[in-house]
Write a protein that holds these residues in place. Structure first.
Motif, short mmCIF file in Angstrom:
data_model
loop_
_atom_site.label_atom_id
_atom_site.label_comp_id
_atom_site.label_asym_id
_atom_site.label_seq_id
_atom_site.Cartn_x
_atom_site.Cartn_y
_atom_site.Cartn_z
N ASP A 191 -2.92 -3.22 -6.60
CA ASP A 191 -3.32 -4.57 -6.19
C ASP A 191 -3.38 -4.74 -4.68
O ASP A 191 -3.79 -5.80 -4.19
N THR A 192 -2.97 -3.71 -3.89
CA THR A 192 -2.91 -3.85 -2.44
C THR A 192 -3.45 -2.60 -1.76
O THR A 192 -2.96 -1.50 -2.01
N ARG A 193 -4.44 -2.80 -0.89
CA ARG A 193 -4.99 -1.73 -0.09
C ARG A 193 -4.46 -1.86 1.34
O ARG A 193 -3.78 -2.85 1.68
N ASN A 194 -4.78 -0.90 2.18
CA ASN A 194 -4.24 -0.90 3.55
C ASN A 194 -4.55 -2.19 4.29
O ASN A 194 -3.69 -2.77 4.96
N GLY A 195 -5.78 -2.67 4.20
CA GLY A 195 -6.17 -3.86 4.93
C GLY A 195 -5.53 -5.13 4.42
O GLY A 195 -5.59 -6.17 5.09
N GLU A 196 -4.90 -5.07 3.24
CA GLU A 196 -4.27 -6.24 2.64
C GLU A 196 -2.75 -6.22 2.75
O GLU A 196 -2.08 -7.17 2.38
N ASP A 197 -2.21 -5.12 3.26
CA ASP A 197 -0.77 -4.96 3.37
C ASP A 197 -0.27 -5.66 4.64
O ASP A 197 -0.76 -5.40 5.74
N GLY A 198 0.71 -6.53 4.49
CA GLY A 198 1.19 -7.30 5.63
C GLY A 198 2.09 -6.54 6.57
O GLY A 198 2.42 -7.05 7.65
N THR A 236 0.85 -1.18 0.00
CA THR A 236 0.00 0.00 0.00
C THR A 236 0.89 1.24 0.00
O THR A 236 2.06 1.16 0.42
N GLN A 243 -1.56 -3.04 12.76
CA GLN A 243 -2.98 -3.35 12.86
C GLN A 243 -3.79 -2.15 13.33
O GLN A 243 -4.85 -1.85 12.80
N ASP A 255 -6.84 4.99 2.29
CA ASP A 255 -7.27 4.35 1.05
C ASP A 255 -8.19 5.23 0.22
O ASP A 255 -8.10 5.27 -1.02
#
Length: 258
Positions: free
Chosen positions: A220-227, A177, A231, A200
């Motif tokens: 392809d990656t939003r905040n909730g999908e970034d590892g 992200t 949290q 986002d």
């Protein structure tokens, strides 16, 4: 009296030119909770050539910041050494002009940290890092990016713990992200390496409608999908203000635990 609206943490505050008043939400897990009544075309394009940092209004920080310790993250393969001290880090490159202002404090009591050496680095509008020393995965072997040090710079904070950079909104790249890296040294000691993030909803506006970004494929990656994003991201996402003339202002308070 001119009023300025700052958007942060799921709420908007209206600040006069004298003082800011805020309604503080509870801290909670948040990835994208803001409302931006903006369009990509509301902002300048083409970089910072027509922007004078000294003529912009002073950055607005939260009057009561969350003075918590900023989460440490890895230095990463895109860092390079020997970064110049400068305010405008763009080297004339394109993008939505962004005034990035940081305030560094002691997390324990909110006291400002003067003369902290803060370094930032991020991608260009196409999601590519600069620097000959950066890994190939960062520069994508782009000759123009490798030849310079665009979107990298460092400064010392003033008596209020603040420093401002003139840059552009970073572009996305695969698997991450949008973010800005920072490294903070105090009296020669590295006290923090971390990353600061973008809402986002705002990234959707920029990537979907600003002329310097919209021709790229969807990210392809939003905040909730970034590892890597923490949290409880509320303390690691910039607050935003759209300035007259089409410049975006982003502010953040960074808390040091030692």
């Amino acid at each position: 009296m001119k009023r300025r609206t700052i958007v942060f943490g799921g709420a908007a505050i209206v600040a006069s030119s004298v003082a800011a008043v805020a309604i503080w939400p509870r801290r909670h897990i948040v990835m994208a909770a803001r409302t931006f009544d903006w369009k990509g075309t509301d902002f300048l394009s083409g970089g910072t050539r027509s922007v004078a940092l000294e003529k912009l209004p002073a950055p607005r920080f939260r009057t009561r910041p969350n003075c918590v310790a900023t989460v440490a993250q890895t230095l990463g393969p895109c860092h390079v050494d020997d970064i110049p001290a400068r305010q405008d880090v763009t080297e004339g490159k394109a993008g939505l002009p962004l005034r990035l202002a940081v305030r560094i404090v002691h997390a324990a009591d909110c006291r400002p940290v003067e003369n902290a050496d803060i370094e930032i680095w991020h991608t260009n509008h196409r999601g590519i890092y600069s620097g000959r020393e950066a890994a190939n995965m960062c520069t994508l072997n782009d000759a123009e990016a490798i030849s310079g040090l665009a979107f990298r710079g460092r400064q010392l904070t003033d008596a209020a713990g603040q420093a401002s950079f003139l840059t552009v909104y970073p572009g996305w790249y695969k698997g991450r992200t949008p973010h800005v890296h920072c490294r903070i040294l105090v009296e020669g000691r590295e006290l923090l390496v971390s990353q600061i993030y973008f809402d986002d909803a705002l990234s959707d506006i920029v990537y979907g409608g600003h002329p310097d970004y919209f021709q790229r494929p969807p990210r392809d990656t939003r905040n909730g999908e970034d590892g890597l994003i923490p949290q409880d991201a509320v303390d690691h996402i910039f607050d935003f203000e759209r300035l007259d003339g089409g410049v975006l202002s982003a502010t953040i308070t960074i808390g040091l635990s030692s």
